[in-house]
Write a protein that holds these residues in place. Structure first.
Motif, PDB file in Angstrom:
ATOM      1  N   LEU A  69       0.840  -1.207   0.000  1.00 23.29           N
ATOM      2  CA  LEU A  69       0.000   0.000   0.000  1.00 23.29           C
ATOM      3  C   LEU A  69       0.872   1.253   0.000  1.00 23.29           C
ATOM      4  CD1 LEU A  69      -2.785  -1.051   2.535  1.00 23.29           C
ATOM      5  CD2 LEU A  69      -3.034  -0.777   0.068  1.00 23.29           C
ATOM      6  N   ALA A  70       1.976   1.193   0.760  1.00 23.75           N
ATOM      7  CA  ALA A  70       2.862   2.348   0.858  1.00 23.75           C
ATOM      8  C   ALA A  70       3.528   2.648  -0.481  1.00 23.75           C
ATOM      9  CB  ALA A  70       3.924   2.088   1.927  1.00 23.75           C
ATOM     10  N   LEU A  71       3.690   1.599  -1.302  1.00 22.58           N
ATOM     11  CA  LEU A  71       4.305   1.796  -2.621  1.00 22.58           C
ATOM     12  C   LEU A  71       3.302   2.334  -3.635  1.00 22.58           C
ATOM     13  CD1 LEU A  71       6.546  -1.376  -2.815  1.00 22.58           C
ATOM     14  CD2 LEU A  71       7.305   0.992  -2.692  1.00 22.58           C
ATOM     15  N   GLY A  72       2.064   2.539  -3.187  1.00 26.46           N
ATOM     16  CA  GLY A  72       1.086   3.167  -4.064  1.00 26.46           C
ATOM     17  C   GLY A  72       0.111   2.210  -4.709  1.00 26.46           C
ATOM     18  N   ALA A  73       0.183   0.921  -4.389  1.00 20.27           N
ATOM     19  CA  ALA A  73      -0.803  -0.015  -4.936  1.00 20.27           C
ATOM     20  C   ALA A  73      -2.145   0.206  -4.247  1.00 20.27           C
ATOM     21  CB  ALA A  73      -0.333  -1.448  -4.722  1.00 20.27           C
ATOM     22  N   THR A  74      -3.210  -0.023  -4.975  1.00 21.96           N
ATOM     23  CA  THR A  74      -4.528   0.108  -4.352  1.00 21.96           C
ATOM     24  C   THR A  74      -4.784  -1.128  -3.492  1.00 21.96           C
ATOM     25  OG1 THR A  74      -5.634  -1.016  -6.147  1.00 21.96           O
ATOM     26  CG2 THR A  74      -5.417   1.383  -6.331  1.00 21.96           C
ATOM     27  N   LYS A  75      -5.871  -1.064  -2.719  1.00 19.34           N
ATOM     28  CA  LYS A  75      -6.210  -2.183  -1.842  1.00 19.34           C
ATOM     29  C   LYS A  75      -6.455  -3.449  -2.662  1.00 19.34           C
ATOM     30  CE  LYS A  75      -9.342  -3.325   1.822  1.00 19.34           C
ATOM     31  NZ  LYS A  75     -10.721  -3.229   2.242  1.00 19.34           N
ATOM     32  N   THR A  76      -7.179  -3.298  -3.758  1.00 13.48           N
ATOM     33  CA  THR A  76      -7.490  -4.463  -4.593  1.00 13.48           C
ATOM     34  C   THR A  76      -6.233  -5.052  -5.206  1.00 13.48           C
ATOM     35  OG1 THR A  76      -9.499  -3.280  -5.141  1.00 13.48           O
ATOM     36  CG2 THR A  76      -9.007  -5.239  -6.434  1.00 13.48           C
ATOM     37  N   GLU A  77      -5.355  -4.178  -5.733  1.00  6.93           N
ATOM     38  CA  GLU A  77      -4.107  -4.672  -6.324  1.00  6.93           C
ATOM     39  C   GLU A  77      -3.278  -5.399  -5.286  1.00  6.93           C
ATOM     40  OE1 GLU A  77      -3.434  -1.248  -9.745  1.00  6.93           O
ATOM     41  OE2 GLU A  77      -2.743  -0.949  -7.708  1.00  6.93           O
ATOM     42  N   THR A  78      -3.265  -4.864  -4.050  1.00  3.16           N
ATOM     43  CA  THR A  78      -2.513  -5.503  -2.974  1.00  3.16           C
ATOM     44  C   THR A  78      -3.035  -6.910  -2.714  1.00  3.16           C
ATOM     45  OG1 THR A  78      -2.167  -3.353  -1.981  1.00  3.16           O
ATOM     46  CG2 THR A  78      -1.781  -5.261  -0.585  1.00  3.16           C
ATOM     47  N   ILE A  79      -4.368  -7.034  -2.658  1.00  2.24           N
ATOM     48  CA  ILE A  79      -4.947  -8.353  -2.375  1.00  2.24           C
ATOM     49  C   ILE A  79      -4.556  -9.359  -3.444  1.00  2.24           C
ATOM     50  CG2 ILE A  79      -7.105  -9.650  -2.239  1.00  2.24           C
ATOM     51  CD1 ILE A  79      -8.340  -7.092  -1.016  1.00  2.24           C
ATOM     52  N   PHE A  80      -4.684  -8.964  -4.714  1.00  6.78           N
ATOM     53  CA  PHE A  80      -4.475  -9.941  -5.782  1.00  6.78           C
ATOM     54  C   PHE A  80      -3.002 -10.155  -6.115  1.00  6.78           C
ATOM     55  CE2 PHE A  80      -8.967  -9.335  -6.238  1.00  6.78           C
ATOM     56  CZ  PHE A  80      -9.402 -10.578  -6.639  1.00  6.78           C
ATOM     57  N   LYS A  81      -2.164  -9.118  -5.898  1.00  7.31           N
ATOM     58  CA  LYS A  81      -0.765  -9.273  -6.301  1.00  7.31           C
ATOM     59  C   LYS A  81       0.157  -9.584  -5.131  1.00  7.31           C
ATOM     60  CE  LYS A  81      -0.992  -6.638 -10.523  1.00  7.31           C
ATOM     61  NZ  LYS A  81      -0.883  -5.304 -11.087  1.00  7.31           N
ATOM     62  N   VAL A  82      -0.260  -9.300  -3.913  1.00  7.50           N
ATOM     63  CA  VAL A  82       0.607  -9.557  -2.761  1.00  7.50           C
ATOM     64  C   VAL A  82       0.010 -10.614  -1.832  1.00  7.50           C
ATOM     65  CG1 VAL A  82       1.694  -8.542  -0.725  1.00  7.50           C
ATOM     66  CG2 VAL A  82       1.552  -7.232  -2.855  1.00  7.50           C
ATOM     67  N   THR A  83      -1.232 -10.386  -1.377  1.00  6.63           N
ATOM     68  CA  THR A  83      -1.815 -11.272  -0.372  1.00  6.63           C
ATOM     69  C   THR A  83      -2.043 -12.679  -0.926  1.00  6.63           C
ATOM     70  OG1 THR A  83      -2.973  -9.315   0.405  1.00  6.63           O
ATOM     71  CG2 THR A  83      -3.599 -11.415   1.378  1.00  6.63           C
ATOM     72  N   LEU A  84      -2.708 -12.783  -2.073  1.00  2.00           N
ATOM     73  CA  LEU A  84      -3.008 -14.108  -2.614  1.00  2.00           C
ATOM     74  C   LEU A  84      -1.744 -14.905  -2.946  1.00  2.00           C
ATOM     75  CD1 LEU A  84      -6.238 -13.809  -4.800  1.00  2.00           C
ATOM     76  CD2 LEU A  84      -5.947 -14.777  -2.537  1.00  2.00           C
ATOM     77  N   PRO A  85      -0.751 -14.295  -3.633  1.00  2.01           N
ATOM     78  CA  PRO A  85       0.483 -15.070  -3.843  1.00  2.01           C
ATOM     79  C   PRO A  85       1.138 -15.510  -2.532  1.00  2.01           C
ATOM     80  CG  PRO A  85       0.452 -13.182  -5.292  1.00  2.01           C
ATOM     81  CD  PRO A  85      -0.715 -13.028  -4.371  1.00  2.01           C
ATOM     82  N   ALA A  86       1.084 -14.655  -1.511  1.00  2.24           N
ATOM     83  CA  ALA A  86       1.691 -15.027  -0.231  1.00  2.24           C
ATOM     84  C   ALA A  86       0.925 -16.170   0.433  1.00  2.24           C
ATOM     85  CB  ALA A  86       1.756 -13.818   0.693  1.00  2.24           C
ATOM     86  N   ALA A  87      -0.386 -16.242   0.158  1.00  6.01           N
ATOM     87  CA  ALA A  87      -1.216 -17.286   0.779  1.00  6.01           C
ATOM     88  C   ALA A  87      -1.307 -18.511  -0.116  1.00  6.01           C
ATOM     89  CB  ALA A  87      -2.611 -16.728   1.061  1.00  6.01           C
ATOM     90  N   LYS A  88      -0.428 -18.576  -1.102  1.00  2.00           N
ATOM     91  CA  LYS A  88      -0.509 -19.605  -2.149  1.00  2.00           C
ATOM     92  C   LYS A  88      -0.627 -21.020  -1.586  1.00  2.00           C
ATOM     93  CE  LYS A  88       3.139 -20.089  -4.450  1.00  2.00           C
ATOM     94  NZ  LYS A  88       4.357 -19.552  -5.066  1.00  2.00           N
ATOM     95  N   SER A  89       0.266 -21.359  -0.640  1.00  7.98           N
ATOM     96  CA  SER A  89       0.285 -22.761  -0.209  1.00  7.98           C
ATOM     97  C   SER A  89      -0.964 -23.114   0.589  1.00  7.98           C
ATOM     98  CB  SER A  89       1.554 -23.065   0.573  1.00  7.98           C
ATOM     99  OG  SER A  89       1.639 -22.234   1.689  1.00  7.98           O
ATOM    100  N   GLY A  90      -1.509 -22.150   1.340  1.00  8.24           N
ATOM    101  CA  GLY A  90      -2.761 -22.398   2.048  1.00  8.24           C
ATOM    102  C   GLY A  90      -3.905 -22.631   1.079  1.00  8.24           C
ATOM    103  N   ILE A  91      -3.910 -21.836   0.005  1.00  2.91           N
ATOM    104  CA  ILE A  91      -4.960 -22.002  -1.003  1.00  2.91           C
ATOM    105  C   ILE A  91      -4.805 -23.345  -1.707  1.00  2.91           C
ATOM    106  CG2 ILE A  91      -5.839 -21.096  -3.193  1.00  2.91           C
ATOM    107  CD1 ILE A  91      -5.123 -18.290  -2.077  1.00  2.91           C
ATOM    108  N   LEU A  92      -3.547 -23.719  -1.954  1.00  2.00           N
ATOM    109  CA  LEU A  92      -3.264 -25.033  -2.546  1.00  2.00           C
ATOM    110  C   LEU A  92      -3.794 -26.145  -1.636  1.00  2.00           C
ATOM    111  CD1 LEU A  92      -1.797 -25.693  -5.166  1.00  2.00           C
ATOM    112  CD2 LEU A  92       0.206 -26.282  -3.818  1.00  2.00           C
ATOM    113  N   ALA A  93      -3.568 -25.981  -0.325  1.00  3.15           N
ATOM    114  CA  ALA A  93      -4.067 -26.975   0.636  1.00  3.15           C
ATOM    115  C   ALA A  93      -5.583 -27.075   0.546  1.00  3.15           C
ATOM    116  CB  ALA A  93      -3.636 -26.614   2.049  1.00  3.15           C
ATOM    117  N   SER A  94      -6.258 -25.919   0.386  1.00  2.37           N
ATOM    118  CA  SER A  94      -7.720 -25.945   0.299  1.00  2.37           C
ATOM    119  C   SER A  94      -8.169 -26.680  -0.958  1.00  2.37           C
ATOM    120  CB  SER A  94      -8.282 -24.526   0.345  1.00  2.37           C
ATOM    121  OG  SER A  94      -8.250 -23.938  -0.929  1.00  2.37           O
TER     122      SER A  94
END
Lengths: 287, 288
Positions: free
Chosen positions: A181-206
Motif C-alpha cells: 500500500l505504501a508503494l502506491g498499490a490500491t487495496k485491490t491490487e494488494t490483495i491480488f498481487k501480494v496477499t493471494l500469492p503469499a497465501a498460495k500454499s494455504g490455497i493449494l491446501a484448500s
C-alpha cells in the motif's frame, strides 16, 4: 500416597492406549480393506481390473473393468475443482478483506450453514432442481449425468475451500500488505498481487482438501449422476468409484462382492495419496 | 490519490472488486434460495402426526418418529463411546507424550482418519462390526462405525482447548503436591470443558448429517425401537438422512424427502448456533 501412585500409573497407561487408538484404527481399516480387496484383483487380473473399460458384474460372462469409475471420479472431481475453487477463493477474499464487518459476518454464517447441510439434502435438491434443468437446458433425454454431478460437487466443496483459503489469507503478515500500500498499490491490487500469492500454499491446501471431499462423496453423487457404468462423458450417466461401491453392495455376492471391496481399496489408495500431498503442502508452508 | 491511478488500473480494479463481490453474492443467494426452497417444499408436510408416528402401510401414512429416535440413539451411543476415547487421546498427546516422533505419527494417523470418505467407513464398519463381530446390521454397529469416524474431531478440538490451559495452572497444582492424574482431573480438564463441548457438538453435527457410513451398518428399517433394542445386535434402523435417501431415491416420495430435509435443516441451524455459543464462551475464557 502409594495408592495415588498406582492410580497415576494406571491412568498413564489408559491415556496412552487412547492416544495410540488413531494409529490402531488406521492399521485395522487398512488391514480389512487390503485383505478383502486384494483377492478379487488377483482373480480378475490387475490390468483387466484397473484398465478394463467394461463393468458388467451381473452379466453371464461378468467383466470387472473399473476404468469407467476411475475416470468418472477423476473428471468429476476435476470439474468440481475447476468451478468451485475460483468461487471459493473469491468468497474467501470477500470474507477476509470486505470493508463491511456486518456483511462478512452474515456471509460467514451462511457458509457455516452450508457446511452443516447433510450431503443427502444436496443430493435431493440436485435431483429435483438441477437434474431437470440440465435436461431442459441442453435438450437431453436425461439430466442425471456427469455435468449435474460436477455442479453439485462444486457447491459441496465450497465451504471447506472457503474456510481454509480464508485462514491462509488472514495469516499473511500485515507488513506485506502495508508495504504494498505504501508503494502506491490500491487495496485491490494488494490483495491480488501480494496477499493471494503469499497465501498460495494455504490455497493449494484448500484445493487438495476439496479434491478429497469431491472424490469421497457418495450419496449426493448417487442421486444426481445417473449411476450407469459408462465411460465418462459430460452429458452421459456415470458411476463414480464411491457410487460403484454403494450401488451394488446390498445385492452383491461372490466375486462381484469381492470386486466391490477392491474398488473401495482403489479409492482408499487415492485418498491416501491425497493425504500425503496435503501433508507435503502444509509442511512446506510451515517451513 | 485516486486521480493518480491510470484508467487501465482503475478498470482492472473495478473488475476484480466486482468479481469478488459477485462471487460472494451468488453463493449467498444460492444458499438462501436452497434453504428457502427446502422449507417451501418441506414445511407443509411437517405435521404433528408426521413427527410422532411410524409409517403405516395400512393407513397409508408416513411418519418419521422411528428415524428421529434412531438418530438420537446413534448420537447418544456414539458420543458416549467417542468422548472418553477422544478426550483421553488428546490428554495423552498434550499432557503425557514426551516422544515427539510418536506424537507426529499419531497426528498423521488422526489426519488420515479425518480424510477417509464415509462410504469407506461404511464398508469397513460392515466388515468389522456387522460381520467380524457378528453384530448384524444394527444401530450399535452403525454407532461403533461412527465412533471411528468422529474420533479425529473430538481429539482435535479437545487438543486445541488443552493447549490454551495456562502452564501455570499445572505447575500450581504440582507445587501443591498433586499427582499428574489428580492435576488433569481437577485442573486441566475443567479448564478445557468448553472445547470438549464444542467437539461434542461438532461430532453430533457430523453424525446427524452422515448417511453413507450408515447405509450398510445401521440399515434401512423404519420400525420403532426402544432404547433397550437400540443397544442390541441385529436391530437395524435408519436415521433421518438415510430415510431421506430411501424416500427420494428408492420410493420417489419427494414430499416426505423434503419434509425430512426441512427437519435436518432445522437441526443443522441449531447445531451451528450451539457451536457459536460454545466457541464464544471458549474465547471469553481465554481472555480471562
Amino acid at each position: 500416597m502409594k495408592k495415588n501412585k498406582i492410580v497415576d500409573i494406571a491412568m498413564r497407561w489408559l491415556f496412552t492406549v487412547c492416544g495410540f487408538l488413531s494409529i490402531i484404527f488406521v492399521i485395522v481399516i487398512t488391514a480389512f480393506l487390503v485383505s478383502s480387496g486384494v483377492p478379487a484383483i488377483g482373480e480378475i487380473g490387475i490390468r483387466e481390473f484397473l484398465f478394463g473399460t467394461t463393468w458388467a458384474s451381473t452379466a453371464k460372462n461378468p467383466e470387472y473393468g473399473i476404468l469407467p469409475f476411475i475416470l468418472s471420479s477423476v473428471y468429476g472431481t476435476f470439474g468440481a475443482i475447476l468451478i468451485g475453487v475460483p468461487f471459493g477463493v473469491l468468497c474467501a477474499v470477500f470474507l477476509a478483506k470486505s470493508s463491511s464487518r456486518k456483511a462478512s459476518s452474515v456471509f460467514s454464517s451462511v457458509i457455516e450453514l452450508m457446511s452443516g447441510i447433510p450431503s443427502v439434502v444436496y443430493g435431493l435438491v440436485g435431483m429435483i432442481v438441477i437434474v431437470p434443468n440440465v435436461r431442459a437446458l441442453f435438450g437431453l433425454p436425461d439430466g442425471a449425468n456427469l455435468f449435474s454431478a460436477i455442479i453439485v460437487l462444486a457447491i459441496m466443496i465450497l465451504p471447506s475451500v472457503i474456510s481454509i483459503s480464508q485462514t491462509a489469507i488472514q495469516a499473511v503478515p500485515h507488513e506485506y500488505e502495508e508495504a504494498s500500500l505504501a508503494l502506491g498499490a490500491t487495496k485491490t491490487e494488494t490483495i491480488f498481487k501480494v496477499t493471494l500469492p503469499a497465501a498460495k500454499s494455504g490455497i493449494l491446501a484448500s484445493i487438495v482438501l476439496g479434491i478429497g471431499r469431491a472424490l469421497g462423496e457418495a450419496m449426493a453423487v448417487m442421486m444426481v449422476a445417473g449411476n450407469v457404468a459408462n465411460m465418462p462423458s459430460l452429458f452421459k450417466s456415470v458411476r463414480f468409484l464411491t457410487t460403484a461401491v454403494a450401488s451394488e453392495m446390498s445385492y452383491s455376492s461372490g466375486l462381484q462382492r469381492q470386486a466391490l471391496f477392491s474398488i473401495a481399496l482403489v479409492l482408499f489408495i487415492f485418498i491416501l495419496l491425497i493425504n500425503i500431498i496435503l501433508n507435503f503442502v502444509v509442511k512446506r508452508e510451515r517451513k | 490519490m485516486r486521480e493518480k491511478i491510470s484508467a487501465k488500473r482503475r478498470i482492472i480494479n473495478a473488475i476484480l472488486n466486482s468479481l469478488v463481490f459477485s462471487a460472494a453474492l451468488i453463493i449467498f443467494v444460492l444458499v438462501i434460495l436452497m434453504a428457502g426452497y427446502i422449507l417451501f417444499r418441506g414445511l407443509p408436510h411437517i405435521t404433528g402426526e408426521f413427527l410422532t408416528t411410524k409409517p403405516s402401510m395400512v393407513r397409508e401414512t408416513v411418519g418419521i418418529l422411528p428415524n428421529i429416535l434412531n438418530t438420537i440413539y446413534i448420537i447418544i451411543i456414539t458420543i458416549m463411546i467417542v468422548l472418553p476415547l477422544g478426550v483421553g487421546g488428546a490428554v495423552y498427546l498434550q499432557e503425557y507424550a514426551s516422544n515427539k516422533k510418536a506424537v507426529k505419527v499419531i497426528e498423521l494417523a488422526t489426519e488420515t482418519l479425518a480424510g477417509i470418505p464415509s462410504i469407506i467407513y461404511g464398508l469397513v464398519g460392515m466388515l468389522i462390526f456387522v460381520q467380524f463381530f457378528t453384530l448384524g446390521t444394527s444401530l450399535i454397529a452403525g454407532a461403533l462405525t461412527l465412533v471411528i469416524m468422529t474420533l479425529p474431531t473430538v481429539i482435535r478440538t479437545t487438543q486445541e482447548s488443552l493447549k490454551t490451559v495456562p502452564q501455570s495452572y499445572r505447575e500450581g497444582a504440582f507445587a501443591l503436591g498433586a499427582g499428574k492424574w489428580y492435576t488433569i482431573r481437577t485442573v486441566v480438564l475443567p479448564s478445557a470443558v468448553d472445547g470438549i463441548i464444542t467437539g461434542c457438538i461438532l461430532a453430533i453435527g457430523r453424525i446427524t448429517g452422515e448417511s453413507a457410513a450408515l447405509l450398510f451398518t445401521a440399515g434401512m428399517a423404519n420400525e420403532l425401537l426402544s432404547p433397550l433394542d437400540a443397544v442390541q445386535s441385529d436391530n437395524a434402523g435408519s436415521t433421518l438422512t438415510v430415510s431421506l435417501y430411501m424416500y427420494a431415491k428408492e420410493r420417489g416420495d419427494f414430499e416426505t424427502a423434503f419434509a425430512v430435509a426441512a427437519v435436518l435443516l432445522f437441526i443443522s441451524v441449531i447445531i451451528n448456533v450451539s457451536v457459536k455459543i460454545a466457541k464464544n464462551k471458549f474465547k471469553r475464557g481465554e481472555e480471562k
